[in-house]
Design a protein around this motif. Structure first.
Motif, PDB file in Angstrom:
ATOM      1  N   ALA A 167     -10.204   4.349   6.612  1.00  0.00           N
ATOM      2  CA  ALA A 167      -8.858   4.198   7.158  1.00  0.00           C
ATOM      3  C   ALA A 167      -7.878   4.374   6.013  1.00  0.00           C
ATOM      4  CB  ALA A 167      -8.696   2.835   7.816  1.00  0.00           C
ATOM      5  N   THR A 168      -7.127   5.466   6.040  1.00  0.00           N
ATOM      6  CA  THR A 168      -6.286   5.821   4.905  1.00  0.00           C
ATOM      7  C   THR A 168      -4.874   6.159   5.345  1.00  0.00           C
ATOM      8  OG1 THR A 168      -6.973   8.138   5.064  1.00  0.00           O
ATOM      9  CG2 THR A 168      -8.233   6.727   3.574  1.00  0.00           C
ATOM     10  N   CYS A 169      -3.967   6.100   4.383  1.00  0.00           N
ATOM     11  CA  CYS A 169      -2.580   6.538   4.574  1.00  0.00           C
ATOM     12  C   CYS A 169      -1.982   6.789   3.202  1.00  0.00           C
ATOM     13  CB  CYS A 169      -1.775   5.482   5.334  1.00  0.00           C
ATOM     14  SG  CYS A 169      -1.582   3.911   4.472  1.00  0.00           S
ATOM     15  N   SER A 170      -0.778   7.309   3.160  1.00  0.00           N
ATOM     16  CA  SER A 170      -0.119   7.531   1.879  1.00  0.00           C
ATOM     17  C   SER A 170       0.387   6.196   1.324  1.00  0.00           C
ATOM     18  CB  SER A 170       1.064   8.486   2.050  1.00  0.00           C
ATOM     19  OG  SER A 170       2.108   7.852   2.773  1.00  0.00           O
ATOM     20  N   PRO A 171       0.563   6.083   0.003  1.00  0.00           N
ATOM     21  CA  PRO A 171       1.089   4.831  -0.565  1.00  0.00           C
ATOM     22  C   PRO A 171       2.437   4.445   0.020  1.00  0.00           C
ATOM     23  CG  PRO A 171       0.167   6.214  -2.296  1.00  0.00           C
ATOM     24  CD  PRO A 171       0.179   7.045  -1.051  1.00  0.00           C
ATOM     25  N   ASP A 172       3.323   5.437   0.234  1.00  0.00           N
ATOM     26  CA  ASP A 172       4.642   5.141   0.791  1.00  0.00           C
ATOM     27  C   ASP A 172       4.519   4.622   2.228  1.00  0.00           C
ATOM     28  OD1 ASP A 172       7.642   5.331   0.730  1.00  0.00           O
ATOM     29  OD2 ASP A 172       7.244   6.757   2.363  1.00  0.00           O
ATOM     30  N   PHE A 173       3.637   5.234   3.028  1.00  0.00           N
ATOM     31  CA  PHE A 173       3.418   4.781   4.404  1.00  0.00           C
ATOM     32  C   PHE A 173       2.906   3.343   4.402  1.00  0.00           C
ATOM     33  CE2 PHE A 173       1.069   4.239   8.326  1.00  0.00           C
ATOM     34  CZ  PHE A 173       1.836   4.893   9.280  1.00  0.00           C
ATOM     35  N   HIS A 174       2.019   3.032   3.464  1.00  0.00           N
ATOM     36  CA  HIS A 174       1.478   1.674   3.374  1.00  0.00           C
ATOM     37  C   HIS A 174       2.579   0.676   3.047  1.00  0.00           C
ATOM     38  CE1 HIS A 174      -1.167  -1.666   2.252  1.00  0.00           C
ATOM     39  NE2 HIS A 174      -2.137  -1.022   2.878  1.00  0.00           N
ATOM     40  N   ARG A 175       3.483   1.042   2.130  1.00  0.00           N
ATOM     41  CA  ARG A 175       4.585   0.139   1.779  1.00  0.00           C
ATOM     42  C   ARG A 175       5.513  -0.086   2.973  1.00  0.00           C
ATOM     43  NH1 ARG A 175       4.124   2.893  -3.241  1.00  0.00           N
ATOM     44  NH2 ARG A 175       5.556   4.533  -2.534  1.00  0.00           N
ATOM     45  N   TRP A 238      -1.356   6.844   9.771  1.00  0.00           N
ATOM     46  CA  TRP A 238      -2.648   6.464   9.203  1.00  0.00           C
ATOM     47  C   TRP A 238      -3.743   6.981  10.130  1.00  0.00           C
ATOM     48  CZ3 TRP A 238      -6.590   3.603  11.419  1.00  0.00           C
ATOM     49  CH2 TRP A 238      -6.290   2.902  12.590  1.00  0.00           C
ATOM     50  N   THR A 239      -4.940   7.136   9.599  1.00  0.00           N
ATOM     51  CA  THR A 239      -6.049   7.589  10.439  1.00  0.00           C
ATOM     52  C   THR A 239      -7.376   7.321   9.750  1.00  0.00           C
ATOM     53  OG1 THR A 239      -6.811   9.418  11.842  1.00  0.00           O
ATOM     54  CG2 THR A 239      -6.242   9.962   9.559  1.00  0.00           C
ATOM     55  N   MET A 240      -8.468   7.600  10.474  1.00  0.00           N
ATOM     56  CA  MET A 240      -9.804   7.519   9.903  1.00  0.00           C
ATOM     57  C   MET A 240     -10.183   8.911   9.418  1.00  0.00           C
ATOM     58  SD  MET A 240     -10.473   4.314  10.431  1.00  0.00           S
ATOM     59  CE  MET A 240     -12.191   4.280   9.902  1.00  0.00           C
ATOM     60  N   ASN A 241     -10.188   9.110   8.122  1.00  0.00           N
ATOM     61  CA  ASN A 241     -10.576  10.394   7.552  1.00  0.00           C
ATOM     62  C   ASN A 241     -12.014  10.337   7.054  1.00  0.00           C
ATOM     63  OD1 ASN A 241      -8.358  12.336   7.568  1.00  0.00           O
ATOM     64  ND2 ASN A 241      -7.255  10.874   6.277  1.00  0.00           N
ATOM     65  N   PRO A 242     -12.785  11.441   7.192  1.00  0.00           N
ATOM     66  CA  PRO A 242     -14.104  11.474   6.556  1.00  0.00           C
ATOM     67  C   PRO A 242     -13.942  11.234   5.055  1.00  0.00           C
ATOM     68  CG  PRO A 242     -13.819  13.337   8.037  1.00  0.00           C
ATOM     69  CD  PRO A 242     -12.482  12.691   7.910  1.00  0.00           C
ATOM     70  N   LEU A 243     -14.683  10.288   4.524  1.00  0.00           N
ATOM     71  CA  LEU A 243     -14.519   9.940   3.110  1.00  0.00           C
ATOM     72  C   LEU A 243     -14.728  11.152   2.208  1.00  0.00           C
ATOM     73  CD1 LEU A 243     -13.979   7.678   1.090  1.00  0.00           C
ATOM     74  CD2 LEU A 243     -16.430   7.162   1.093  1.00  0.00           C
ATOM     75  N   ALA A 244     -15.648  12.041   2.588  1.00  0.00           N
ATOM     76  CA  ALA A 244     -15.909  13.218   1.763  1.00  0.00           C
ATOM     77  C   ALA A 244     -14.677  14.107   1.619  1.00  0.00           C
ATOM     78  CB  ALA A 244     -17.059  14.024   2.354  1.00  0.00           C
ATOM     79  N   LEU A 245     -13.801  14.098   2.636  1.00  0.00           N
ATOM     80  CA  LEU A 245     -12.608  14.943   2.585  1.00  0.00           C
ATOM     81  C   LEU A 245     -11.479  14.324   1.769  1.00  0.00           C
ATOM     82  CD1 LEU A 245     -12.139  16.456   6.182  1.00  0.00           C
ATOM     83  CD2 LEU A 245     -12.979  17.582   4.114  1.00  0.00           C
ATOM     84  N   ARG A 254      -3.259   9.496  -4.284  1.00  0.00           N
ATOM     85  CA  ARG A 254      -2.403  10.165  -3.297  1.00  0.00           C
ATOM     86  C   ARG A 254      -2.572   9.548  -1.912  1.00  0.00           C
ATOM     87  NH1 ARG A 254      -4.278  14.527  -6.562  1.00  0.00           N
ATOM     88  NH2 ARG A 254      -6.079  14.818  -5.170  1.00  0.00           N
ATOM     89  N   LEU A 255      -3.723   8.926  -1.669  1.00  0.00           N
ATOM     90  CA  LEU A 255      -3.983   8.153  -0.472  1.00  0.00           C
ATOM     91  C   LEU A 255      -4.488   6.778  -0.877  1.00  0.00           C
ATOM     92  CD1 LEU A 255      -5.814  10.689   1.902  1.00  0.00           C
ATOM     93  CD2 LEU A 255      -3.451   9.884   2.104  1.00  0.00           C
ATOM     94  N   VAL A 256      -4.320   5.809   0.016  1.00  0.00           N
ATOM     95  CA  VAL A 256      -4.835   4.464  -0.232  1.00  0.00           C
ATOM     96  C   VAL A 256      -5.540   3.986   1.036  1.00  0.00           C
ATOM     97  CG1 VAL A 256      -3.061   3.877  -1.921  1.00  0.00           C
ATOM     98  CG2 VAL A 256      -2.670   3.375   0.513  1.00  0.00           C
ATOM     99  N   LEU A 257      -6.436   3.027   0.865  1.00  0.00           N
ATOM    100  CA  LEU A 257      -7.081   2.398   2.005  1.00  0.00           C
ATOM    101  C   LEU A 257      -6.100   1.438   2.673  1.00  0.00           C
ATOM    102  CD1 LEU A 257     -10.571   1.524   0.465  1.00  0.00           C
ATOM    103  CD2 LEU A 257     -10.021   3.457   1.958  1.00  0.00           C
ATOM    104  N   LEU A 258      -6.206   1.309   3.991  1.00  0.00           N
ATOM    105  CA  LEU A 258      -5.328   0.367   4.689  1.00  0.00           C
ATOM    106  C   LEU A 258      -5.545  -1.049   4.201  1.00  0.00           C
ATOM    107  CD1 LEU A 258      -4.584   2.718   6.592  1.00  0.00           C
ATOM    108  CD2 LEU A 258      -4.783   1.107   8.499  1.00  0.00           C
ATOM    109  N   ARG A 259      -6.809  -1.397   3.937  1.00  0.00           N
ATOM    110  CA  ARG A 259      -7.151  -2.724   3.457  1.00  0.00           C
ATOM    111  C   ARG A 259      -8.524  -2.638   2.815  1.00  0.00           C
ATOM    112  NH1 ARG A 259      -9.297  -6.643   8.306  1.00  0.00           N
ATOM    113  NH2 ARG A 259     -11.072  -5.351   8.914  1.00  0.00           N
TER     114      ARG A 259
END
Length: 300
Positions: A167-175, A238-245, A254-259
């Motif tokens: 579960a990832t998003c951009s740092p700005d989106f997370h803030r 935010w979304t569930m991205n394949p970790l390999a990608l 450039r991306l962060v985990l939601l938690r």
């Protein structure tokens, strides 16, 4: 009862191509000729074999003969190759269903390995991993990467490991959306990227946090795995991205985990028709080899 090979090929083509017109083009005959062959076959067996829908589909009786036709073509291809007259062998194309994220990550390595081993080609059908087994069960494909842990009737099953999603998003989106934590309130307000109406990954992750609370967030419907990554990087949702990608983007910040522990592991299986075929064996070996990078259970 003797069955006509040309009629069986016409039936398989109509189901594979989804229409009489496209089947005629694939067989290099007229649509009328295809229709006549299907009618003659139906008259011979005394059963309705094709549903004249859009796309055309096989009836339960038709699926049995489609499998016979596809297996006959495959076995003829294998036999002529063994005899050393490969140039006279019919072109074998194996229809295979693969989930979108596997296509974007590891499955193309299997296709390249398969191409190096055989003269056959693949007809790849992209579908959600929870629904590829339906194509296999319906006779539309000969093999499938699926989440179904029980073998489809008439098929062999191979465990591949699990694809890990983050579960990832951009740092700005997370803030902007999760500065105070990932909870029912923030998840209901934060836009989420979803592949299509069959995509349940985001919902499964959210339900672990919601604990029964309703979840009706703003949704971006985005049917592309690569576009998911680009949209995530741009802060669209935010979304569930394949970790390999996204591993490189996570490493670079450039991306962060939601938690913490924002992962979802989806077990994958390779299922294929039970046919003693050199070509199918080569494809299975290629798939199992390419899947070695998937997540394995401890001790497995």
């Amino acid at each position: 009862m003797n069955l006509d090979h040309a009629q069986l090929r016409a039936l398989a083509a109509v189901v594979r191509e989804g229409s009489f017109e496209r089947a005629a083009a694939a067989l290099h005959v007229t649509p009328s000729a295809v229709s006549q062959r299907i009618k003659a076959l139906e008259d011979r067996v005394g059963r309705l074999l094709v549903q004249r829908t859009t796309p055309t589909t096989a009836t339960p009786d038709g699926r049995i003969l489609v499998q016979l036709a596809e297996q006959a073509t495959l076995l003829e291809h294998d036999a002529l190759n063994r005899l050393g007259v490969a140039e006279d062998a019919p072109q074998a194309t194996l229809p295979v269903a693969v989930n979108h994220d596997s296509l974007e990550t590891w499955f193309m390595d299997a296709a390249l390995d398969f191409a190096a081993r055989t003269r056959a080609t693949l007809d790849l059908r992209a579908e959600d991993q929870d629904h590829t087994a339906e194509l296999l069960r319906g006779g539309a494909v000969m093999g499938a990467v699926t989440t179904l842990a029980e073998p489809v009737q008439g098929c062999r099953l191979h465990a591949l490991g699990s694809m890990r999603y983050a579960a990832t998003c951009s740092p700005d989106f997370h803030r902007r959306h999760f500065a105070d934590g990932v909870d029912a309130r923030s998840l209901s307000q934060a836009p989420v990227l979803v592949y299509n109406r069959k995509d349940a990954l985001q919902g499964r992750f959210a339900r672990r946090i919601l604990r029964g609370a309703a979840w009706q967030p703003p949704v971006w419907w985005l049917p592309s795995a690569r576009a998911f990554v680009r949209a995530s990087l741009a802060g669209l949702g935010w979304t569930m991205n394949p970790l390999a990608l996204v591993q490189a983007d996570l490493d670079a910040g450039r991306l962060v985990l939601l938690r913490a522990r924002a992962f979802e592991d989806t077990p994958l299986y390779w299922q294929h028709w039970r046919v003693e075929s050199d070509t199918m064996a080569a494809l299975t070996d290629a798939v199992l080899g390419a899947a070695r990078g998937l997540i394995r259970r401890r001790g497995g």
